[in-house]
Design an enzyme around this catalytic site. Sequence first.
Site, PDB file in Angstrom:
ATOM      1  N   CYS A  95      -8.367   6.815   5.134  1.00 28.70           N
ATOM      2  CA  CYS A  95      -8.761   7.612   6.298  1.00 28.70           C
ATOM      3  C   CYS A  95      -9.699   6.765   7.152  1.00 28.70           C
ATOM      4  CB  CYS A  95      -9.503   8.861   5.853  1.00 28.70           C
ATOM      5  SG  CYS A  95      -8.580   9.880   4.712  1.00 28.70           S
TER       6      CYS A  95
ATOM      7  N   ARG B  17      -5.391   4.170  10.595  1.00 28.63           N
ATOM      8  CA  ARG B  17      -5.778   4.357   9.191  1.00 28.63           C
ATOM      9  C   ARG B  17      -5.349   5.721   8.661  1.00 28.63           C
ATOM     10  NH1 ARG B  17      -9.399   0.940   7.115  1.00 28.63           N
ATOM     11  NH2 ARG B  17     -10.054   2.478   5.589  1.00 28.63           N
TER      12      ARG B  17
ATOM     13  N   TRP C 189      -5.763  10.705   6.275  1.00 28.30           N
ATOM     14  CA  TRP C 189      -4.492  10.376   5.659  1.00 28.30           C
ATOM     15  C   TRP C 189      -4.543  11.103   4.311  1.00 28.30           C
ATOM     16  CZ3 TRP C 189       0.031   8.127   6.857  1.00 28.30           C
ATOM     17  CH2 TRP C 189       0.886   7.825   5.816  1.00 28.30           C
TER      18      TRP C 189
ATOM     19  N   ASN D 112     -13.714   8.700   3.129  1.00 24.17           N
ATOM     20  CA  ASN D 112     -12.486   7.917   2.964  1.00 24.17           C
ATOM     21  C   ASN D 112     -12.494   7.418   1.531  1.00 24.17           C
ATOM     22  OD1 ASN D 112     -10.243   6.221   3.184  1.00 24.17           O
ATOM     23  ND2 ASN D 112     -11.534   4.484   3.743  1.00 24.17           N
ATOM     24  N   GLY D 113     -11.441   7.740   0.772  1.00 21.16           N
ATOM     25  CA  GLY D 113     -11.373   7.263  -0.617  1.00 21.16           C
ATOM     26  C   GLY D 113     -10.805   8.353  -1.515  1.00 21.16           C
TER      27      GLY D 113
ATOM     28  N   GLU E 249      15.375  -6.983  -2.703  1.00 18.17           N
ATOM     29  CA  GLU E 249      14.233  -6.676  -1.813  1.00 18.17           C
ATOM     30  C   GLU E 249      13.879  -7.902  -0.982  1.00 18.17           C
ATOM     31  OE1 GLU E 249      12.928  -4.217  -0.700  1.00 18.17           O
ATOM     32  OE2 GLU E 249      10.951  -4.790   0.028  1.00 18.17           O
TER      33      GLU E 249
ATOM     34  N   LYS F   4      13.888  -7.863   3.098  1.00 15.16           N
ATOM     35  CA  LYS F   4      12.704  -8.238   3.879  1.00 15.16           C
ATOM     36  C   LYS F   4      13.058  -9.315   4.887  1.00 15.16           C
ATOM     37  CE  LYS F   4      10.258  -5.577   3.437  1.00 15.16           C
ATOM     38  NZ  LYS F   4      10.896  -4.563   2.659  1.00 15.16           N
TER      39      LYS F   4
ATOM     40  N   GLU G   6      15.555  -7.991   7.710  1.00 12.37           N
ATOM     41  CA  GLU G   6      15.102  -6.928   8.625  1.00 12.37           C
ATOM     42  C   GLU G   6      14.017  -7.418   9.591  1.00 12.37           C
ATOM     43  OE1 GLU G   6      13.137  -3.384   7.171  1.00 12.37           O
ATOM     44  OE2 GLU G   6      12.426  -4.432   5.409  1.00 12.37           O
TER      45      GLU G   6
ATOM     46  N   HIS H 244      31.513 -15.064  -9.396  1.00 15.70           N
ATOM     47  CA  HIS H 244      32.654 -14.193  -9.048  1.00 15.70           C
ATOM     48  C   HIS H 244      32.821 -14.077  -7.546  1.00 15.70           C
ATOM     49  CE1 HIS H 244      33.074 -13.012 -13.244  1.00 15.70           C
ATOM     50  NE2 HIS H 244      31.746 -12.990 -13.280  1.00 15.70           N
TER      51      HIS H 244
ATOM     52  N   LYS I  93      10.470   3.119  11.412  1.00 17.53           N
ATOM     53  CA  LYS I  93       9.701   3.189  10.174  1.00 17.53           C
ATOM     54  C   LYS I  93      10.247   4.273   9.262  1.00 17.53           C
ATOM     55  CE  LYS I  93       6.671   2.080   7.218  1.00 17.53           C
ATOM     56  NZ  LYS I  93       6.979   0.886   6.402  1.00 17.53           N
TER      57      LYS I  93
HETATM   58  C1  AGP Z   1      12.235  -1.242   4.193  1.00 21.58           C
HETATM   59  O1  AGP Z   1      11.425  -2.337   4.566  1.00 21.58           O
HETATM   60  C2  AGP Z   1      12.707  -0.457   5.396  1.00 21.58           C
HETATM   61  N1  AGP Z   1      11.624  -0.066   6.211  1.00 21.58           N
HETATM   62  C3  AGP Z   1      13.631   0.691   5.005  1.00 21.58           C
HETATM   63  O2  AGP Z   1      14.674   0.174   4.214  1.00 21.58           O
HETATM   64  C4  AGP Z   1      12.953   1.815   4.192  1.00 21.58           C
HETATM   65  O3  AGP Z   1      12.613   1.362   2.917  1.00 21.58           O
HETATM   66  C5  AGP Z   1      13.950   2.970   4.060  1.00 21.58           C
HETATM   67  O4  AGP Z   1      14.260   3.451   5.360  1.00 21.58           O
HETATM   68  C6  AGP Z   1      13.437   4.128   3.197  1.00 21.58           C
HETATM   69  O5  AGP Z   1      12.317   4.716   3.815  1.00 21.58           O
HETATM   70  P1  AGP Z   1      11.462   5.784   2.969  1.00 21.58           P
HETATM   71  O6  AGP Z   1      10.892   5.062   1.797  1.00 21.58           O
HETATM   72  O7  AGP Z   1      10.422   6.254   3.930  1.00 21.58           O
HETATM   73  O8  AGP Z   1      12.391   6.891   2.534  1.00 21.58           O
END
Ligand code: AGP
Length: 611
Positions: free
Chosen positions: A2, A27, A74, A100-101, A484, A488, A491, A507, A606
């Site tokens: 927060c 935050r 938050w 905050n905490g 992953e 990363k 994207e 394969h 996001k």
């Molecule tokens: C991951 O870096 C991306 N931002 C995206 O794949 C994300 O993980 C996915 O949209 C799932 O989001 P969520 O965890 O909020 O459900």
Amino acid sequence: MCGIVGYIGDKKVVPILLDGLKRLEYRGYDSAGLAVLERGRMVVHRSVGKIKELENAVWGANLVGTVGLGHTRWATHGRPTEENAHPHTDCTGDLVVIHNGIIENYLSLKEKLIQEGHRFRSETDTEVIAHLIEKYLADEPDLEVAVRRALNDVTGAYAIGVLWKGDPNRIVGAKCESPLVVGLGEGDFFFASDIPAILGLTRNVLFLNDREMVVLTKEGAEITTLAGERVQRAVETVMWSPILAEKGGYRHFMLKEIYEQPRAVRDTMRGRFSEDSGQIFFEGMEALDEALPEVRKVVLIACGTAWHAALVGKFMIEELCRLPVEVDYSSEFRYRDPVVDEGTLVVAVSQSGETLDTLAGIKAARARGCHTFAVCNVVGSSVTREVEGVLYTHAGPEIGVAATKTFTAQLVALYLFALYCGHKRGTADADRVRARLADLVRLPQQIEAALRLDAELEQLSHCYHTKSGFLYLGRGINYPIALEGALKLKEISYIHAEGYPAGEMKHGPIALISNEMPVVVVAPRDRVYEKILGNLQEVKARDGIVIAVGSEGDVELPKRADHCVTVPRTCHLLTPALLAIPMQLLAYHVAVRKGCDVDQPRNLAKSVTVE
Ligand code: AGP
């Protein structure tokens, strides 16, 4: 995570608090509030939503007071409602606290205070601080002494601000593990969670250390320890620009969040187990205890990075609970007509709790009589309102579109979940749980060690940022880390990258290997290490470029790879959390080198709240 801000001086405090909170909105932003000493009265306003809502709420009040506290929330304990918004007050309403905490022992303190006659209004951990101070003020009406005594009762992380009508010429701040900075103006004195909140007013600051308090009056700032010793602290001058300050001095939110992982992991485990007894305790998971005896199968549903966390969670739950675990993309699960019923535990893994496919997947599971739970980072989000219980990650808001700290926090949450269920089911005895918890306690420092690979990976990014494609290989519990790492990279740098089980390379993907293709090989010293070394050889035999990510102390791996970075050793179930760090750093530096918009990559959001 927060944001808190406090001010005492001769200026109207409301505009200062609102401006400070706006600069701290990154935050946390699910609710906000402020308190002002107004002509001898304590006036408190709270609102759900962004700071703008609070601004609208106070606009007509025409407050002229010059002492006050502000907070942007938050939520970690208690949904984002007006009742749970800060500031919180004691029984009289004359004392306010912002925080905050996470107060780890708030439940036991709250029970005791209720027995002593205190009346609580919220579900938060914070409110216990206000009632503790009230209790000690009744003993001795000295605000500084009462705050000190109250903080000696609590365990956990805090940065707090306290204001009392009975002592209008002082505000008190204190910190332990959550940040608090003091701003020194001309007859104006501030404290705040972070520099941006005060940068527009002063560049002269003092930083508090853990278990220190500060008393601000219009004359100045006095720092003491919780033991009451006076502290002399040098004044520092901040030269950052406001926007740089919002990112904590980091160039991008993503890098800041990569570096926040030790704290995010620490906060996610905080207050959830006793190392000595091996006891794990979750709040609000009573339905899980009821469901467990009849659970015959677990299904984890998620998208993107959360799906990778779920793939790791499969190994954790299968090993510790001896239950079969399926992992499904939410978008597949919801349309697949899955074979699930009341004997199935469906767990949604989602940072935002708003991913539409995951929300729909949970509804589909409920329609089939399944027990439903969630691992989620946002209190009160849509997914959390659909399930029987939620295990929250306490990673704080993640501003960068690319998930980083929430991924490692999800791994920690799934690890605790697996230990909890394993212990309940009798498939993980107390000794084994204690041993695994000891590994977990070491994880934050080990992540800090892995973060020291930053410069090395930045150097590496200079060699390969122009490549048109990467291959990521991994095996077993670390195959999801290959996925992953590839996600990363693609994207945020827009370079095509593919994660693949190393055993599958021959394969098909082996046809891609050339001296133009960097191959990131995830190769910790685990039970399939020899196998992955063989795959690494297959790449080298075809002139592939190998970037190996392995375990500290491995002398063999560097001999076989073109580049090799290593992370600390831990139990195999937590190794993925460490291997994720170099994956994140490599992707970050390649994207920066390419001049990409790291925090807001093209075409992405996001939270994907559409199909
Ligand atoms: C991951 O870096 C991306 N931002 C995206 O794949 C994300 O993980 C996915 O949209 C799932 O989001 P969520 O965890 O909020 O459900």
